[in-house]
Motif scaffolding. Structure first.
Motif, PDB file in Angstrom:
ATOM      1  N   VAL A  24       0.853  -1.205   0.000  1.00  0.00           N
ATOM      2  CA  VAL A  24       0.000   0.000   0.000  1.00  0.00           C
ATOM      3  C   VAL A  24       0.882   1.247   0.000  1.00  0.00           C
ATOM      4  O   VAL A  24       0.612   2.205  -0.721  1.00  0.00           O
ATOM      5  CB  VAL A  24      -0.978  -0.024   1.204  1.00  0.00           C
ATOM      6  N   ALA A  25       1.947   1.237   0.773  1.00  0.00           N
ATOM      7  CA  ALA A  25       2.855   2.388   0.816  1.00  0.00           C
ATOM      8  C   ALA A  25       3.525   2.607  -0.543  1.00  0.00           C
ATOM      9  O   ALA A  25       3.635   3.750  -1.007  1.00  0.00           O
ATOM     10  CB  ALA A  25       3.909   2.194   1.902  1.00  0.00           C
ATOM     11  N   ARG A  26       3.952   1.510  -1.195  1.00  0.00           N
ATOM     12  CA  ARG A  26       4.564   1.625  -2.530  1.00  0.00           C
ATOM     13  C   ARG A  26       3.581   2.223  -3.526  1.00  0.00           C
ATOM     14  O   ARG A  26       3.941   3.077  -4.336  1.00  0.00           O
ATOM     15  CB  ARG A  26       5.018   0.260  -3.047  1.00  0.00           C
ATOM     16  N   ALA A  27       2.342   1.781  -3.463  1.00  0.00           N
ATOM     17  CA  ALA A  27       1.325   2.300  -4.377  1.00  0.00           C
ATOM     18  C   ALA A  27       1.079   3.785  -4.113  1.00  0.00           C
ATOM     19  O   ALA A  27       0.974   4.578  -5.050  1.00  0.00           O
ATOM     20  CB  ALA A  27       0.025   1.504  -4.240  1.00  0.00           C
ATOM     21  N   SER A  28       1.016   4.151  -2.859  1.00  0.00           N
ATOM     22  CA  SER A  28       0.820   5.566  -2.517  1.00  0.00           C
ATOM     23  C   SER A  28       1.997   6.406  -3.006  1.00  0.00           C
ATOM     24  O   SER A  28       1.807   7.503  -3.541  1.00  0.00           O
ATOM     25  CB  SER A  28       0.666   5.739  -1.006  1.00  0.00           C
ATOM     26  N   GLU A  39      -8.520   1.050  -6.791  1.00  0.00           N
ATOM     27  CA  GLU A  39      -7.769  -0.107  -6.335  1.00  0.00           C
ATOM     28  C   GLU A  39      -7.048   0.177  -5.021  1.00  0.00           C
ATOM     29  O   GLU A  39      -7.021  -0.659  -4.118  1.00  0.00           O
ATOM     30  CB  GLU A  39      -6.756  -0.553  -7.394  1.00  0.00           C
ATOM     31  N   LEU A  40      -6.467   1.361  -4.920  1.00  0.00           N
ATOM     32  CA  LEU A  40      -5.759   1.713  -3.694  1.00  0.00           C
ATOM     33  C   LEU A  40      -6.726   1.786  -2.512  1.00  0.00           C
ATOM     34  O   LEU A  40      -6.427   1.259  -1.430  1.00  0.00           O
ATOM     35  CB  LEU A  40      -5.016   3.039  -3.846  1.00  0.00           C
ATOM     36  N   ALA A  41      -7.875   2.385  -2.713  1.00  0.00           N
ATOM     37  CA  ALA A  41      -8.857   2.485  -1.622  1.00  0.00           C
ATOM     38  C   ALA A  41      -9.335   1.102  -1.189  1.00  0.00           C
ATOM     39  O   ALA A  41      -9.466   0.831   0.013  1.00  0.00           O
ATOM     40  CB  ALA A  41     -10.040   3.346  -2.063  1.00  0.00           C
ATOM     41  N   ARG A  42      -9.564   0.220  -2.142  1.00  0.00           N
ATOM     42  CA  ARG A  42      -9.982  -1.148  -1.806  1.00  0.00           C
ATOM     43  C   ARG A  42      -8.879  -1.876  -1.054  1.00  0.00           C
ATOM     44  O   ARG A  42      -9.144  -2.591  -0.086  1.00  0.00           O
ATOM     45  CB  ARG A  42     -10.376  -1.908  -3.066  1.00  0.00           C
ATOM     46  N   ALA A  43      -7.631  -1.680  -1.474  1.00  0.00           N
ATOM     47  CA  ALA A  43      -6.498  -2.308  -0.778  1.00  0.00           C
ATOM     48  C   ALA A  43      -6.409  -1.802   0.657  1.00  0.00           C
ATOM     49  O   ALA A  43      -6.177  -2.585   1.586  1.00  0.00           O
ATOM     50  CB  ALA A  43      -5.199  -2.035  -1.533  1.00  0.00           C
ATOM     51  N   GLN A  44      -6.600  -0.512   0.847  1.00  0.00           N
ATOM     52  CA  GLN A  44      -6.545   0.056   2.197  1.00  0.00           C
ATOM     53  C   GLN A  44      -7.668  -0.500   3.070  1.00  0.00           C
ATOM     54  O   GLN A  44      -7.448  -0.809   4.246  1.00  0.00           O
ATOM     55  CB  GLN A  44      -6.611   1.577   2.126  1.00  0.00           C
ATOM     56  N   ARG A  45      -8.866  -0.645   2.495  1.00  0.00           N
ATOM     57  CA  ARG A  45      -9.985  -1.222   3.263  1.00  0.00           C
ATOM     58  C   ARG A  45      -9.689  -2.676   3.640  1.00  0.00           C
ATOM     59  O   ARG A  45      -9.937  -3.091   4.777  1.00  0.00           O
ATOM     60  CB  ARG A  45     -11.291  -1.133   2.474  1.00  0.00           C
TER      61      ARG A  45
END
Length: 107
Positions: A24-28, A39-45
């Motif tokens: 998640v940090a890499r994606a951010s 996709e990022l929001a779903r990963a964070q959830r």
């Protein structure tokens, strides 16, 4: 002896959760908020759900959720990188076209 090894439990999925946090940090860091926000929001959830499941000692569910979160974060990272590369390619192509036009217009 066999009974002792079959009763041994699997370790908690802290490694999976750490891997998901890093993904998640890499994606951010790759601006996924801009290029792959869903996709990022779903990963964070999913990561938050994995952490909650671990806190409630539902380790199997936590492991599965963490792995899904990491996969979605990796997808967000890849889509973000793709968008950046496509934008850079467009800029380079426009630059080549400008240079070509200026060369054709030269005496």
């Amino acid at each position: 002896m066999l009974a002792l090894t079959s009763c041994a439990s699997t370790p908690p999925p802290t490694g999976d959760i750490n891997a998901a946090q890093q993904a998640v940090a890499r994606a951010s860091d790759a601006d996924a908020e801009q290029y792959a926000a869903d996709e990022l929001a779903r990963a964070q959830r999913l990561l938050a759900m994995a952490q909650a499941a671990l806190a409630e000692r539902r380790e199997g569910e936590s492991r599965d959720l963490a792995r899904r979160a990491a996969a979605l974060a990796d997808l967000a990272h890849a889509r973000s990188r793709e968008a950046v590369v496509v934008a850079e390619l467009g800029q380079r192509q426009a630059e080549v076209a400008r240079l070509r036009d200026s060369l054709e217009g030269s005496p």
